[in-house]
Motif scaffolding. Structure first.
Motif, PDB file in Angstrom:
ATOM      1  N   VAL B 296       0.858  -1.368   0.009  1.00  0.00           N
ATOM      2  CA  VAL B 296       0.035  -0.056   0.187  1.00  0.00           C
ATOM      3  C   VAL B 296       0.902   1.251   0.083  1.00  0.00           C
ATOM      4  O   VAL B 296       1.807   1.287   0.933  1.00  0.00           O
ATOM      5  CB  VAL B 296      -0.950  -0.048   1.237  1.00  0.00           C
ATOM      6  CG1 VAL B 296      -1.784   1.075   1.160  1.00  0.00           C
ATOM      7  CG2 VAL B 296      -1.669  -1.395   1.239  1.00  0.00           C
ATOM      8  N   VAL B 334      -4.693  -1.653   5.960  1.00  0.00           N
ATOM      9  CA  VAL B 334      -4.536  -0.898   4.825  1.00  0.00           C
ATOM     10  C   VAL B 334      -3.989   0.489   5.284  1.00  0.00           C
ATOM     11  O   VAL B 334      -2.873   0.666   4.660  1.00  0.00           O
ATOM     12  CB  VAL B 334      -5.545  -0.982   3.869  1.00  0.00           C
ATOM     13  CG1 VAL B 334      -5.273   0.057   2.649  1.00  0.00           C
ATOM     14  CG2 VAL B 334      -5.902  -2.188   3.091  1.00  0.00           C
ATOM     15  N   ALA B 335      -4.859   0.873   6.060  1.00  0.00           N
ATOM     16  CA  ALA B 335      -4.473   2.187   6.593  1.00  0.00           C
ATOM     17  C   ALA B 335      -3.059   2.118   7.433  1.00  0.00           C
ATOM     18  O   ALA B 335      -2.152   3.023   7.301  1.00  0.00           O
ATOM     19  CB  ALA B 335      -5.708   2.820   7.573  1.00  0.00           C
ATOM     20  N   ALA B 338      -0.460   2.000   5.005  1.00  0.00           N
ATOM     21  CA  ALA B 338      -0.043   3.342   4.540  1.00  0.00           C
ATOM     22  C   ALA B 338       0.590   4.325   5.398  1.00  0.00           C
ATOM     23  O   ALA B 338       0.889   5.467   4.988  1.00  0.00           O
ATOM     24  CB  ALA B 338      -1.497   3.965   3.804  1.00  0.00           C
ATOM     25  N   ARG B 351      -6.448   3.323  -0.873  1.00  0.00           N
ATOM     26  CA  ARG B 351      -6.895   2.447   0.033  1.00  0.00           C
ATOM     27  C   ARG B 351      -8.157   1.526  -0.070  1.00  0.00           C
ATOM     28  O   ARG B 351      -8.144   0.253   0.285  1.00  0.00           O
ATOM     29  CB  ARG B 351      -6.701   2.940   1.386  1.00  0.00           C
ATOM     30  CG  ARG B 351      -5.574   3.598   1.906  1.00  0.00           C
ATOM     31  CD  ARG B 351      -5.522   4.238   3.769  1.00  0.00           C
ATOM     32  NE  ARG B 351      -6.244   5.545   3.437  1.00  0.00           N
ATOM     33  CZ  ARG B 351      -7.428   5.507   4.075  1.00  0.00           C
ATOM     34  NH1 ARG B 351      -7.858   4.471   4.828  1.00  0.00           N
ATOM     35  NH2 ARG B 351      -7.972   6.744   4.010  1.00  0.00           N
TER      36      ARG B 351
END
Lengths: 509, 509
Positions: B296, B334-335, B338, B351
């Motif tokens: 990501v 995912v966050a 990232a 995302r």
């Protein structure tokens, strides 16, 4: 339309100048040589011709010095200190830097003068590329910049495909005399047989720039992309010295190229609609005189292989006329060829452009008459080298280079073979190898592009040697490779002796 | 980031669903299987998995029938009327129409069953291409069309480059489960080493359509062109069954591909300015389990080969959770990967897209667990054929085809050699030749393109046989060529036995 051209010339002579004021674009070139130097034709631009003549002399002299220099060095090769002497001589006479170590000879290993000759030819060509001739020739574009001028005539980019034949090696500078700034693409193929899909991509790249950055002009501007195809023929020996790719048959050469141009036009309409606005133009060159046939499109854009305005005929028909009458005669000949009245607004831009090319070429016709007694002494091929890969236009001259664009030999084999056959025929009697330059351009703004270009140049050189292995084995080929970041930048030679694998599959026991 | 993913999953489990309403795009897929069939993971889409499983069975059955059929025919080849019988059998069992005349055998000229096997493999592949699988799988795009959905996520076109390795032969249908409508380009190269300039051209062709026709959306729309690179590795035998082009080293494979993606990003910025708006995404596939690593991008778009969200870990971490919690866990993972808050607006689209891929892949992870006991029995290569030339995506399946895109063998030799080495290794022990399909697509709207495509297919086939002449001479290669007007249209086989010249230079005595 030869009859029509003559008729128009006579009509012009009879009726005097038109009353309709000529557009500024046309004026720009007509105003160029307000006081022509001594000469015959009122429209022949002798300042340009003289500059081109000097350039030609310089190029000829550079190549012409090679053989005498090597001939002089040959007998001394076994003398003491020869290598250093030879290196100094080559530097002084040919401006080539060849390391002394490469010039060491002994009675058991004499100099390979054939290979050295090819090396010097390739080196001289590269040196001349970097010599930065003033190809813009300011007098070509005075009045106003030619690119603004062609836009006024309704075009925003010109894509030219001539035949790979070396006798068209000076097509844009000498024959058409168009400044480099207006030529967006020039790619040569045997028989001028360009790939339609590739021309579509050219259009797309120009079009995207117009949309995104408004260069060369905004996408909304009602200008067109002009695709020009240039075939050739021989007036002296039409059956023998015409285009080899079309069996030296000018009807076949013109017909095949016109069909390709029509395919491009059709593809563009189908892919991008009527709004895509492309124009096509077919031009023939008499390689004996550099005179051109311009197949002026009619009101619907259609051309005919039998309908053309001829610069040689127009030269003779208008040489005796006052300047303004001569201009009118050309305009009338072009309009007659298009089958439209001289004041037809729809076809105006294309007709002006055709007139511009014919007028430019009248200068070249006169130059050939002046300096070559009307016809080149060498009707056939005397190219000095073959250039494959990406286009080189920095140094131009009739019969300088057979130039065929290709990414790979796999795709370009037929063109390569034609070139090697042609050059072998006039190099072999002198026991000289055919020099071939693999030239790859890259966009330095793309990371990794330099490496990719080097690989491609290396691959191309290897593929040439592999395809013509027998000829190479007996010293009949000499291949060099260069890459270049962009037009006008320095050439980077690639060392082809360094091994880079990949030659042999070797994947299975 | 494996730790982060786990942590996020736990945090999601602990804190329950987020209060922020998920965007509609995300909802579209989350709403898809409101009543999941019996199974373990709440997000695994079993309807899709079952459809893919049926399709895989059909493909396997089609290829699996070839050897038994030929084995059965072999002993009967000298019987009377054999040719007609064999033709009828091949038609009935394999749905292949092979003329009886090609199946005539005698004791002095027995059937070449090895060549016939390759012929049947190539024929079956072509038949399956035309079999028109429902690759759109309507349930992949329910809720709203996936292409509208990806635009909502901020993308207008996706260009995927996986490795040529056959274990990625099902990458878009099975592993990523993205519908064909959202994949504008899919081209494979050994080691996923795509040419940056070619990707720039892809962008340009999409961009021009956006400007001229507003498709897939207007050029002003603030969406991006997404370039995805897919490398692969083996969790079972990382040193042996990883990517051959990168020495079975996943750090090297990921690093080289990330560098290439960064080069593309850099090239686009330099060539077309910051407004060109491209996004890049690096994905790794574990070819033993079909699980993915999604690298990501962070808030600046940067990726790291060591920072990724892993579907296998997320599967285990969220399998026991209620559906909404599992979704939140993925979002959080995912966050976290990232390095942004879960409500960061700037990175939201990318995302969501990464979450969409991870969620899709969880279905595939479960499918492999269900039908292959978690890991494929064949960790290595068992590809049935090699496809070179233009991409074929109509029929997909792990280990179906080693597929390397190339215009010419001259440029694609390294990829071709890897493919032949791989397939030769598992075909040779069975004394079977490696089947290779040269596949060239053309745009039927371009006049002459069909002829050009046929020439290219023919050239490609000839160049493969020339490069691997020794293997071909002992019957170790079987090459076929087809051209195709466009995706979804019929294949036109090219008769390679017909002579078309051009093979030998023969230009000098």
């Amino acid at each position: 339309m030869r009859g029509a051209a003559l008729h128009a010339a006579r009509r012009a002579a009879a009726t005097g100048p038109r009353h309709r004021p000529p557009p500024r674009g046309w004026d720009a070139w007509s105003a160029r040589t307000s006081e022509p130097a001594a000469g015959r034709h009122p429209l022949a631009d002798r300042t340009v011709s003289q500059a081109l003549h000097r350039r030609a002399d310089e190029i000829e002299a550079a190549f012409g010095a090679i053989a005498p220099t090597l001939q002089e060095l040959a007998p001394r090769q076994f003398a003491p200190e020869f290598a250093a002497h030879a290196a100094a001589t080559l530097h002084a006479r040919l401006q080539l830097d060849i390391p002394a170590a490469a010039l060491v000879a002994s009675w058991t290993a004499p100099l390979d003068l054939r290979a050295l000759h090819a090396h010097c030819v390739l080196g001289t060509f590269c040196r001349l590329i970097e010599r930065a001739f003033d190809r813009g020739l300011s007098h070509l574009v005075d009045g106003e910049p030619a690119d603004a001028l062609i836009r006024r005539w309704g075009f925003h980019a010109i894509d030219i495909t001539p035949c790979a034949d070396g006798r068209l090696s000076g097509v844009t500078d000498y024959i058409l005399r168009v400044p480099p700034s207006i030529v967006a693409f020039r790619e040569s193929y045997a028989g001028a047989m360009f790939d339609v899909a590739q021309s579509v991509r050219h259009w797309e790249s120009v079009e995207l720039q117009r949309w995104r950055t408004g260069t060369p002009n905004a996408a909304e501007a009602p200008t067109r992309f002009l695709k020009i195809g240039v075939y050739h023929f021989s007036s002296i020996a039409p059956r023998h010295e015409g285009c080899a790719a079309h069996g030296s048959d000018d009807v076949r050469a013109a017909g095949a190229l016109l069909e390709r141009l029509n395919q491009f036009d059709q593809a563009m309409r189908t892919l991008h609609g009527a709004r895509c606005a492309v124009a096509t133009l077919l031009i023939g060159v008499d390689t004996d005189t550099d005179a051109i046939r311009v197949h002026v499109p009619d009101a619907t854009g259609r051309m005919d292989i039998l309908r053309h305005a001829d610069s040689a005929i127009l030269y003779d028909a208008t040489a005796h006329l006052p300047r303004e009458h001569a201009k009118d005669a050309i305009r009338d000949a072009v309009a007659a060829c298009a089958g439209v009245p001289a004041d037809d607004a729809e076809t105006e831009g294309m007709r002006w452009f055709c007139g511009y090319l014919l007028k430019n070429n009248i200068g070249q016709v006169e130059a050939v008459r002046d300096w070559h007694r009307g016809r080149y002494a060498d009707a056939g091929h005397t190219e000095r080298l073959i250039v494959v890969g990406d286009p080189v236009d920095d140094v131009q001259l009739r019969n300088l280079a057979f130039q065929a664009q290709m990414r790979t030999v796999e795709e370009g084999a037929a063109d390569l073979d034609v070139g090697i056959r042609i050059l072998h025929a006039h190099h072999a009697p002198h026991r000289l190898p055919v020099p071939i330059l693999a030239h790859i351009r890259f966009d330095p703004r793309i990371p990794g592009a330099a490496v990719t270009a080097e690989q491609q140049a290396r691959r191309l050189a290897a593929a040439i040697l592999a395809r013509h292995a027998a000829l190479a084995a007996r010293g009949g080929l000499s291949v060099a490779a260069v890459v270049r970041a962009a037009d006008g930048s320095a050439l980077t030679p690639i060392d082809l002796t360094a091994s880079h694998g990949d030659a042999s599959p070797e994947v299975h026991p």
